[in-house]
Scaffold this motif. Structure first.
Motif: not given
Length: 196
Positions: A178-190
């Motif tokens: 879950r954390l890794l997928q959240s960081y993946e989403n953060q990459f794109w949103s950033t």
């Protein structure tokens, strides 16, 4: 696949080659070598999962070789690449991969990483198609995304073997995924928020 506003814009041809796409290339130029080193460290930590992590590290090396053509097609110069200041939100993903390499049981890292493969691969397939259709990129310039878009039966086989050979703390493994997928989403949103 999770809705990704930036990938959706790229898919519609509504992003700029020299800003948004160039920023994507520049951020990935930091992610790829960092992930490769983390995977090599994980391979050293686990006999049963070593083939999986070694294959991942080899894949990152191949992807890194293909990234230059994408960056060039986006107009990224050597000076830009050398002077690029990475965006913290984009680099949280490889930072967490490095954390996993140091702190997670190898089987938990296998589980977390494989949980994100289909999302990342889907994004790459969408981007590769859009780069050809809307931006006129060559196959060489799209090769980075093509590489990740293709399923890897061998990688899947190695992941299954690593998980079957190890005790897995499922609660921790799911938490890391879950954390890794959240960081993946953060990459794109950033990236989406930082580029016009």
């Amino acid at each position: 696949m999770t809705e990704n506003p930036l990938v959706s814009l790229i898919a519609r041809g509504e992003t700029d080659r020299t800003t948004t796409l160039a920023a994507l290339a520049l951020e990935q130029s930091r992610v790829i070598p960092a992930d490769r080193r983390a995977f090599l460290h994980l391979a050293q930590r686990s006999a049963s999962a070593a083939p999986f992590f070694t294959l991942l590290a080899e894949g990152e090396a191949l992807a890194g070789e293909r990234l230059g053509a994408f960056a060039a097609a986006c107009g990224v110069t050597e000076e830009q690449a050398a002077g690029h200041e990475p965006l913290p939100g984009c680099q949280a993903y490889p930072a967490f991969v490095a954390w996993l390499a140091l702190n997670a049981a190898p089987a938990e890292a296998v589980f977390a990483l494989t949980a994100n493969f289909s999302t990342w691969g889907g994004y790459c397939a969408t981007i590769a198609e859009a780069l050809r259709r809307h931006y006129g990129f060559t196959d060489e310039a799209c090769a980075f995304f093509d590489f990740f878009a293709e399923p890897s039966p061998e990688l899947d086989r190695q992941a299954r073997a690593a998980l079957e050979a190890s005790e897995l703390d499922e609660a921790r493994a799911h938490r890391y995924a879950r954390l890794l997928q959240s960081y993946e989403n953060q990459f794109w949103s950033t990236l989406h928020a930082a580029t016009p």
